[in-house]
Design an enzyme around this catalytic site. Structure first.
Site, PDB file in Angstrom:
ATOM      1  N   ASP A  96      -0.784   0.143   0.028  1.00  0.00           N
ATOM      2  CA  ASP A  96      -2.037  -0.412   0.520  1.00  0.00           C
ATOM      3  C   ASP A  96      -3.002  -0.484  -0.664  1.00  0.00           C
ATOM      4  O   ASP A  96      -3.297   0.536  -1.283  1.00  0.00           O
ATOM      5  CB  ASP A  96      -2.582   0.556   1.585  1.00  0.00           C
ATOM      6  CG  ASP A  96      -3.453  -0.112   2.618  1.00  0.00           C
ATOM      7  OD1 ASP A  96      -4.238  -0.989   2.227  1.00  0.00           O
ATOM      8  OD2 ASP A  96      -3.369   0.259   3.799  1.00  0.00           O
ATOM      9  N   ASP A 198      -6.361  -4.607   1.380  1.00  0.00           N
ATOM     10  CA  ASP A 198      -7.414  -4.226   2.316  1.00  0.00           C
ATOM     11  C   ASP A 198      -8.670  -5.088   2.195  1.00  0.00           C
ATOM     12  O   ASP A 198      -9.060  -5.467   1.090  1.00  0.00           O
ATOM     13  CB  ASP A 198      -7.789  -2.764   1.992  1.00  0.00           C
ATOM     14  CG  ASP A 198      -8.768  -2.155   2.955  1.00  0.00           C
ATOM     15  OD1 ASP A 198      -8.370  -1.885   4.092  1.00  0.00           O
ATOM     16  OD2 ASP A 198      -9.932  -1.939   2.561  1.00  0.00           O
ATOM     17  N   HIS A 327      -3.819   0.805  12.511  1.00  0.00           N
ATOM     18  CA  HIS A 327      -4.541   2.076  12.544  1.00  0.00           C
ATOM     19  C   HIS A 327      -6.038   1.912  12.838  1.00  0.00           C
ATOM     20  O   HIS A 327      -6.749   2.907  12.904  1.00  0.00           O
ATOM     21  CB  HIS A 327      -4.345   2.793  11.202  1.00  0.00           C
ATOM     22  CG  HIS A 327      -4.910   1.995  10.066  1.00  0.00           C
ATOM     23  ND1 HIS A 327      -4.298   0.857   9.586  1.00  0.00           N
ATOM     24  CD2 HIS A 327      -6.045   2.138   9.357  1.00  0.00           C
ATOM     25  CE1 HIS A 327      -5.035   0.352   8.619  1.00  0.00           C
ATOM     26  NE2 HIS A 327      -6.103   1.111   8.458  1.00  0.00           N
TER      27      HIS A 327
HETATM   28  C1  NOJ Z   1      -9.723  -1.763   6.600  1.00  0.00           C
HETATM   29  C2  NOJ Z   1      -8.855  -0.571   6.835  1.00  0.00           C
HETATM   30  O1  NOJ Z   1      -7.762  -0.928   7.630  1.00  0.00           O
HETATM   31  C3  NOJ Z   1      -9.722   0.482   7.462  1.00  0.00           C
HETATM   32  O2  NOJ Z   1      -8.995   1.572   7.975  1.00  0.00           O
HETATM   33  C4  NOJ Z   1     -10.744   0.923   6.450  1.00  0.00           C
HETATM   34  O3  NOJ Z   1     -11.640   1.824   7.041  1.00  0.00           O
HETATM   35  C5  NOJ Z   1     -11.525  -0.274   5.895  1.00  0.00           C
HETATM   36  N1  NOJ Z   1     -10.728  -1.416   5.619  1.00  0.00           N
HETATM   37  C6  NOJ Z   1     -12.254   0.102   4.633  1.00  0.00           C
HETATM   38  O4  NOJ Z   1     -11.360   0.219   3.563  1.00  0.00           O
END
Ligand code: NOJ
Length: 550
Positions: A96, A198, A327
């Site tokens: 990730d 992300d 998640h």
């Molecule tokens: C998306 C992620 O899936 C999430 O879990 C995270 O809090 C935010 N981006 C910030 O990185």
């Protein structure tokens, strides 16, 4: 076809997967120990949410070192072993990449915040205060509160799309991009299979920062509505691709909240920035404008069908990551169905679509067990930073504590993050220690051990689906054509290649439905209710039929 178009990707949330050290949080070694289990679900790649060094304000999405493993999860040796043992079983590891922001403890930020002259002073988004000393704009961060935090040392504000501990990087600065690409290369060289990237829609900021019309009682406007998907973003993404994965067999899947299905052709495929893109309209039906948990919009199954149709239609020349959970999202059995729905049937219905639609299935940890939301009666039991922000916002909006908690209960990301239930032993076999988040109250019925012994369980259904994909490898390549499009509740499609025609029918409603489809006769490949009756679909029934040649 590329390898990642033919396989299933399993999303693993390591913190909640399996603890091998009795510390209450999952480990990388825990993932390694379950490789055979993952294989039985057809998994050919495991996307692991961040395991890098992090203060864990946002459970690892606040990274302080992109090229080191946080001791909580194990060591780099554990990671290397996982990569290599997984590869021996034909499974690739997907990392990730969180490149929109770092942790405020990342050495880059610690340097940048010192003063306005240091070599990294321009690596983050710094702005002067307004004349009255207030924040440069009225933007609300995704987790609530202002998206700006004052830094005394510099006498300036910095921007954070998410928590204040997650300062946004300045992608306009070439040195930032170069440094990020080097971090990605570090992982490419380790032999991983791909990257999930992300929050990618936020990396490009508008040239001028303007106040927006407030959208809630706090007087702020969601930063998402002010910065997401700013023109020019694709140039960055092309550059990223060129400097990191181009010429390798890795795949990339971007997380692109804010990109519509219609925009997908620009983003994915040979000429796009990514191989696949998570487009969220089908899982965000209740938040069409902004995500305020106390104000969900009503939605219908017909809209769900429409969202799925759109993403299929707009990736005909490219590829689509099929997903219903992750998640950050509520469990699909709660998300798409009423509290009265039969959860096993609901989980099987969604599972059938996940494994048979055109695209690469992304299965989220616990989805294969039909896990549902938890029932906690106290905000203190929640860990998720966005739950706490939404709770505060609800109170600000005049809701009482019960109402605020009800919204958290429904949408909290913790619903998807409770420990994976493996067996009926202590803490559902997740840990010998004290689990970081309470285990699910129904862990005993939901657990893997229990479901493996039950041929009618959701897990057994997923293993059968995996078998179907193995025995009908053409499912990956075949064309996709929707049928019964006018039906409000039945999702139907034909997958066709050469002489093979597979018809999938899923009744997404909780009532019995009749349908008319002129088929030349069929054999049943899969039926989720005991016996499929032609022309009738029981509530939430799913069938996969192999049509006879005319
Ligand atoms: C998306 C992620 O899936 C999430 O879990 C995270 O809090 C935010 N981006 C910030 O990185």
């Amino acid at each position: 076809m590329r390898w990642w178009q033919k396989t299933v990707v399993y999303e693993c949330y390591p913190r909640s997967f399996l603890d091998t050290r009795g510390q209450g949080t999952g480990t990388i070694e825990g993932i390694r120990q379950k490789l055979d289990y993952l294989s039985s679900l057809g998994t050919g790649a495991i996307w692991i949410t961040p395991v890098y060094v992090s203060p864990m304000v946002d459970n690892g999405y606040d990274i302080a070192d992109y090229c080191a493993i946080d001791p909580l999860f194990g060591t780099m040796e554990d990671m290397d072993k996982l990569i290599s043992d997984a590869r021996d079983r034909g499974i690739r590891i997907v990392m990730d990449l969180v490149f929109n922001h770092t942790s405020d403890q990342h050495p880059w930020f610690l340097e940048s915040r010192k003063n306005r002259e240091n070599p990294r002073s321009n690596w983050y988004i710094w702005r002067d205060a307004k004349v009255d000393g207030s924040a440069p704009t009225n933007w609300r961060g995704i987790f609530g509160g202002s998206a700006w935090t004052w830094c005394e040392e510099r006498g300036q504000y910095y921007l954070h799309t998410f928590a204040k501990e997650q300062p946004d990087l300045n992608w306009e600065e070439p040195e930032v991009r170069k440094a990020l690409y080097q971090c990605a290369k570090f992982w490419v060289d380790k032999g991983i299979g791909g990257f999930r990237i992300d929050a990618i829609t936020y990396i490009k900021k508008p040239e001028v920062f303007l106040d927006g019309t407030p959208d809630a009682e706090d007087g702020l406007v969601s930063v998402h509505n002010m910065t997401a998907n700013t023109p020019g973003i694709l140039d960055f993404l092309h550059e990223f691709r060129e400097h990191t994965v181009m010429g390798t067999d890795l795949f990339t899947v971007g997380e692109a909240n804010g990109v519509s299905a219609e925009e997908l052709p620009e983003w994915v495929g040979e000429d796009g920035g990514f191989d696949m893109l998570f487009e969220f309209s089908h899982v965000n039906l209740e938040f069409k404008k902004n995500e305020i948990w106390t104000r969900p919009d009503p939605w219908t199954i017909t809209e769900l069908k429409e969202a799925l149709r759109n993403s299929q239609n707009h990736t005909r020349d490219a590829w689509y990551p099929v997903f219903f959970e992750n998640h950050d999202k509520p469990r699909c059995v709660d998300h798409f169905f009423s509290d009265k729905a039969n959860r096993t049937a609901a989980a099987k219905a969604i599972g059938t679509i996940l494994y048979t639609m055109r695209g690469t299935p992304f299965l989220y940890q616990g989805q294969e067990l039909g896990m549902n939301r938890v029932h906690w009666d106290n905000i203190e039991m929640y860990n998720d930073i966005s739950s706490l922000g939404q709770y505060e916002l609800a109170l600000k909006e005049g809701k009482n504590k019960e109402e605020a908690l009800a919204a958290v209960h429904r949408f909290s990301r913790d619903n998807a993050r409770v420990p994976m239930p493996w067996n009926s032993e202590k803490n559902a076999g997740f840990t010998e220690g004290v689990p970081w988040l309470k285990t699910h109250e129904d862990a005993e019925q939901l657990c893997v051990q229990q479901q493996l012994n039950d041929p009618d369980s959701v897990l057994s259904w997923y293993r059968t689906l995996a078998e179907l994909r193995r025995s009908h490898t053409s499912l990956a390549e075949s064309s996709y054509e929707e049928v019964l499009a006018e039906d409000e509740d039945i999702l139907g499609y034909l997958r066709e290649i050469g002489e093979e025609q597979i018809l999938v029918l899923v009744n997404l409603s909780e009532k019995e439905k009749t349908y008319k489809f002129d088929e030349p006769g069929y054999t049943i490949l899969l039926e989720s209710c005991k016996k499929h009756s032609p022309g009738i679909l029981h509530p939430l029934e799913a069938v996969v039929l192999c049509l006879k040649m005319r």
